[in-house]
Design a protein around this motif. Structure first.
Motif, PDB file in Angstrom:
ATOM      1  N   GLY A  57      31.674  43.327  35.299  1.00 29.65           N
ATOM      2  CA  GLY A  57      30.508  43.826  36.022  1.00 29.65           C
ATOM      3  C   GLY A  57      30.740  44.118  37.489  1.00 29.65           C
ATOM      4  O   GLY A  57      29.857  44.665  38.153  1.00 29.65           O
ATOM      5  N   LEU A  58      31.919  43.797  37.998  1.00 25.36           N
ATOM      6  CA  LEU A  58      32.187  43.988  39.430  1.00 25.36           C
ATOM      7  C   LEU A  58      33.199  45.086  39.700  1.00 25.36           C
ATOM      8  O   LEU A  58      33.503  45.377  40.858  1.00 25.36           O
ATOM      9  CB  LEU A  58      32.672  42.680  40.063  1.00 25.36           C
ATOM     10  CG  LEU A  58      31.667  41.535  40.081  1.00 25.36           C
ATOM     11  CD1 LEU A  58      32.286  40.298  40.709  1.00 25.36           C
ATOM     12  CD2 LEU A  58      30.397  41.935  40.824  1.00 25.36           C
ATOM     13  N   GLY A  59      33.753  45.675  38.676  1.00 26.96           N
ATOM     14  CA  GLY A  59      34.750  46.714  38.888  1.00 26.96           C
ATOM     15  C   GLY A  59      36.010  46.157  39.518  1.00 26.96           C
ATOM     16  O   GLY A  59      36.322  44.976  39.391  1.00 26.96           O
ATOM     17  N   LEU A  60      36.724  47.019  40.222  1.00 25.40           N
ATOM     18  CA  LEU A  60      37.962  46.615  40.894  1.00 25.40           C
ATOM     19  C   LEU A  60      37.666  46.328  42.357  1.00 25.40           C
ATOM     20  O   LEU A  60      37.052  47.142  43.045  1.00 25.40           O
ATOM     21  CB  LEU A  60      39.000  47.733  40.808  1.00 25.40           C
ATOM     22  CG  LEU A  60      39.845  47.791  39.560  1.00 25.40           C
ATOM     23  CD1 LEU A  60      39.031  48.250  38.368  1.00 25.40           C
ATOM     24  CD2 LEU A  60      41.038  48.715  39.771  1.00 25.40           C
ATOM     25  N   ASP A 111      39.053  44.157  50.645  1.00 26.07           N
ATOM     26  CA  ASP A 111      37.682  43.657  50.726  1.00 26.07           C
ATOM     27  C   ASP A 111      37.560  42.152  50.529  1.00 26.07           C
ATOM     28  O   ASP A 111      36.631  41.525  51.025  1.00 26.07           O
ATOM     29  CB  ASP A 111      36.820  44.368  49.666  1.00 26.07           C
ATOM     30  CG  ASP A 111      36.762  45.856  49.907  1.00 26.07           C
ATOM     31  OD1 ASP A 111      36.863  46.626  48.932  1.00 26.07           O
ATOM     32  OD2 ASP A 111      36.630  46.254  51.083  1.00 26.07           O
ATOM     33  N   SER A 136      34.468  47.165  49.272  1.00 19.09           N
ATOM     34  CA  SER A 136      33.164  47.813  49.303  1.00 19.09           C
ATOM     35  C   SER A 136      33.101  48.813  48.171  1.00 19.09           C
ATOM     36  O   SER A 136      33.973  49.669  48.048  1.00 19.09           O
ATOM     37  CB  SER A 136      32.953  48.510  50.631  1.00 19.09           C
ATOM     38  OG  SER A 136      34.006  49.379  50.897  1.00 19.09           O
ATOM     39  N   GLN A 137      32.091  48.694  47.324  1.00 16.37           N
ATOM     40  CA  GLN A 137      32.001  49.526  46.152  1.00 16.37           C
ATOM     41  C   GLN A 137      31.123  50.709  46.459  1.00 16.37           C
ATOM     42  O   GLN A 137      30.006  50.575  46.923  1.00 16.37           O
ATOM     43  CB  GLN A 137      31.423  48.708  44.992  1.00 16.37           C
ATOM     44  CG  GLN A 137      32.078  48.983  43.701  1.00 16.37           C
ATOM     45  CD  GLN A 137      31.842  47.863  42.705  1.00 16.37           C
ATOM     46  OE1 GLN A 137      32.191  46.732  42.920  1.00 16.37           O
ATOM     47  NE2 GLN A 137      31.200  48.201  41.623  1.00 16.37           N
ATOM     48  N   TYR A 150      39.422  57.285  35.651  1.00 17.06           N
ATOM     49  CA  TYR A 150      40.469  56.486  35.026  1.00 17.06           C
ATOM     50  C   TYR A 150      39.920  55.869  33.751  1.00 17.06           C
ATOM     51  O   TYR A 150      38.717  55.625  33.622  1.00 17.06           O
ATOM     52  CB  TYR A 150      40.925  55.351  35.955  1.00 17.06           C
ATOM     53  CG  TYR A 150      41.721  55.778  37.158  1.00 17.06           C
ATOM     54  CD1 TYR A 150      41.099  56.384  38.252  1.00 17.06           C
ATOM     55  CD2 TYR A 150      43.103  55.568  37.228  1.00 17.06           C
ATOM     56  CE1 TYR A 150      41.819  56.769  39.373  1.00 17.06           C
ATOM     57  CE2 TYR A 150      43.837  55.952  38.346  1.00 17.06           C
ATOM     58  CZ  TYR A 150      43.183  56.543  39.403  1.00 17.06           C
ATOM     59  OH  TYR A 150      43.916  56.927  40.513  1.00 17.06           O
ATOM     60  N   GLN A 189      40.538  52.554  31.002  1.00 14.86           N
ATOM     61  CA  GLN A 189      41.164  51.250  30.828  1.00 14.86           C
ATOM     62  C   GLN A 189      40.910  50.768  29.408  1.00 14.86           C
ATOM     63  O   GLN A 189      39.767  50.502  29.023  1.00 14.86           O
ATOM     64  CB  GLN A 189      40.610  50.221  31.812  1.00 14.86           C
ATOM     65  CG  GLN A 189      41.279  48.861  31.711  1.00 14.86           C
ATOM     66  CD  GLN A 189      40.703  47.848  32.676  1.00 14.86           C
ATOM     67  OE1 GLN A 189      39.510  47.868  32.978  1.00 14.86           O
ATOM     68  NE2 GLN A 189      41.542  46.963  33.196  1.00 14.86           N
ATOM     69  N   PHE A 204      36.297  54.487  34.552  1.00  9.54           N
ATOM     70  CA  PHE A 204      35.954  54.213  35.944  1.00  9.54           C
ATOM     71  C   PHE A 204      36.067  55.484  36.771  1.00  9.54           C
ATOM     72  O   PHE A 204      37.022  56.249  36.607  1.00  9.54           O
ATOM     73  CB  PHE A 204      36.905  53.172  36.537  1.00  9.54           C
ATOM     74  CG  PHE A 204      36.794  51.817  35.928  1.00  9.54           C
ATOM     75  CD1 PHE A 204      37.500  51.484  34.779  1.00  9.54           C
ATOM     76  CD2 PHE A 204      35.971  50.853  36.503  1.00  9.54           C
ATOM     77  CE1 PHE A 204      37.393  50.229  34.208  1.00  9.54           C
ATOM     78  CE2 PHE A 204      35.860  49.591  35.934  1.00  9.54           C
ATOM     79  CZ  PHE A 204      36.570  49.281  34.796  1.00  9.54           C
ATOM     80  N   TRP A 248      35.973  52.085  44.023  1.00  3.90           N
ATOM     81  CA  TRP A 248      35.789  52.074  42.575  1.00  3.90           C
ATOM     82  C   TRP A 248      34.365  51.750  42.165  1.00  3.90           C
ATOM     83  O   TRP A 248      33.682  50.943  42.797  1.00  3.90           O
ATOM     84  CB  TRP A 248      36.711  51.008  41.963  1.00  3.90           C
ATOM     85  CG  TRP A 248      38.145  51.298  42.204  1.00  3.90           C
ATOM     86  CD1 TRP A 248      38.883  50.963  43.296  1.00  3.90           C
ATOM     87  CD2 TRP A 248      39.024  52.019  41.327  1.00  3.90           C
ATOM     88  NE1 TRP A 248      40.161  51.429  43.157  1.00  3.90           N
ATOM     89  CE2 TRP A 248      40.283  52.070  41.963  1.00  3.90           C
ATOM     90  CE3 TRP A 248      38.870  52.617  40.080  1.00  3.90           C
ATOM     91  CZ2 TRP A 248      41.390  52.708  41.385  1.00  3.90           C
ATOM     92  CZ3 TRP A 248      39.960  53.240  39.499  1.00  3.90           C
ATOM     93  CH2 TRP A 248      41.201  53.282  40.157  1.00  3.90           C
ATOM     94  N   GLY A 249      33.954  52.374  41.078  1.00  2.33           N
ATOM     95  CA  GLY A 249      32.719  51.994  40.439  1.00  2.33           C
ATOM     96  C   GLY A 249      32.949  50.842  39.471  1.00  2.33           C
ATOM     97  O   GLY A 249      34.085  50.429  39.251  1.00  2.33           O
ATOM     98  N   ALA A 250      31.860  50.340  38.895  1.00  2.00           N
ATOM     99  CA  ALA A 250      31.937  49.175  37.999  1.00  2.00           C
ATOM    100  C   ALA A 250      32.313  49.556  36.575  1.00  2.00           C
ATOM    101  O   ALA A 250      32.607  48.686  35.763  1.00  2.00           O
ATOM    102  CB  ALA A 250      30.619  48.421  38.009  1.00  2.00           C
TER     103      ALA A 250
END
Lengths: 112, 111
Positions: free
Chosen positions: A40-43, A59, B1-2, B35, B37, B88, B101-103
């Motif tokens: 749920g948090l991505g990379l 980060d 930071s997303q 991408y 995964q 992603f 990156w997004g979640a």
């Protein structure tokens, strides 16, 4: 093809242990990255390196350090592992020409 | 930071159907990438679209970019079981080597 190799697929460590995660790339890429991935948090970027011996915080650098003594190798160090560092760790590299990142298979770390 | 946010978070479709995933971002970008995964593995680059492009194709993949809405979509046509994976988006917004990156969207293709 670019190959990024992470030294371990699975690791189990005890709280307080010093943990080394190794990453090697074979394409002479200048830039290398360490991410952690949680559901749920991505990379989330921990650290990256743009050249040998050069590094910048991402980060979430707290609790981690890195080492890049040779161009092909980028190491992530958990100085004193804690249970909240249980996660999937992904290494990536990138060449100068394109901002495409090439990933290793990941290391799933469990800290007990 | 997303920066990127994918929508939906999860998508389940029948084999042979088309799958569409969306990505929204917040700041100006140089390019946007998608991408894939597979479960428990690293990410694999699929396609890159530059900020001055509106659409790009690669095999069964079609990516669109709307910079005025700060959004992108990834369409996979004629889906196959092997397309089951998380997808992603990542944006390149600066010159400091980083991608944001997004979640991710988890795609399940049912046989």
């Amino acid at each position: 093809d670019v190959k990024v190799t992470q030294s371990s697929r699975y690791l189990v460590k005890r709280t307080g242990e010093k943990v080394f995660l190794e990453c090697v790339q074979d394409m002479d890429h200048e830039n290398m990255f360490w991410y952690r991935q949680d559901p749920g948090l991505g990379l989330r970027l921990i650290y990256f390196s743009y050249d040998v011996k050069m590094k910048e915080k991402g980060d979430i650098p707290e609790g981690y350090s890195v080492s890049r003594e040779k161009k092909e190798r980028f190491s992530l160090i958990l100085e004193s592992a804690s249970t909240n560092q249980t996660s999937m760790y992904l290494c990536a590299s990138r060449g100068i020409a394109k901002n495409i990142q090439y990933f290793g298979a990941g290391t799933r770390l469990s800290v007990l | 930071s997303q920066q990127g946010e994918e929508d939906p978070q999860a998508l389940s479709i029948q084999e042979g159907e088309n799958a569409t995933m969306n990505c929204s971002y917040k700041t100006s970008i140089n390019n946007l990438q998608w991408y894939r995964q597979n479960s428990g593995r690293g990410l694999v680059h699929l396609i890159l679209i530059r900020s001055n492009e509106r659409e790009k194709h690669s095999g069964r993949l079609r990516v669109t970019l709307d910079t005025s809405k700060k959004s992108s979509s990834l369409l996979i046509t004629a889906s196959r079981a092997a397309d089951t994976a998380s997808y992603f988006c990542a944006t390149d917004a600066s010159s400091n080597y980083q991608l944001i990156w997004g979640a991710g969207t988890k795609l399940i293709i049912k046989p």
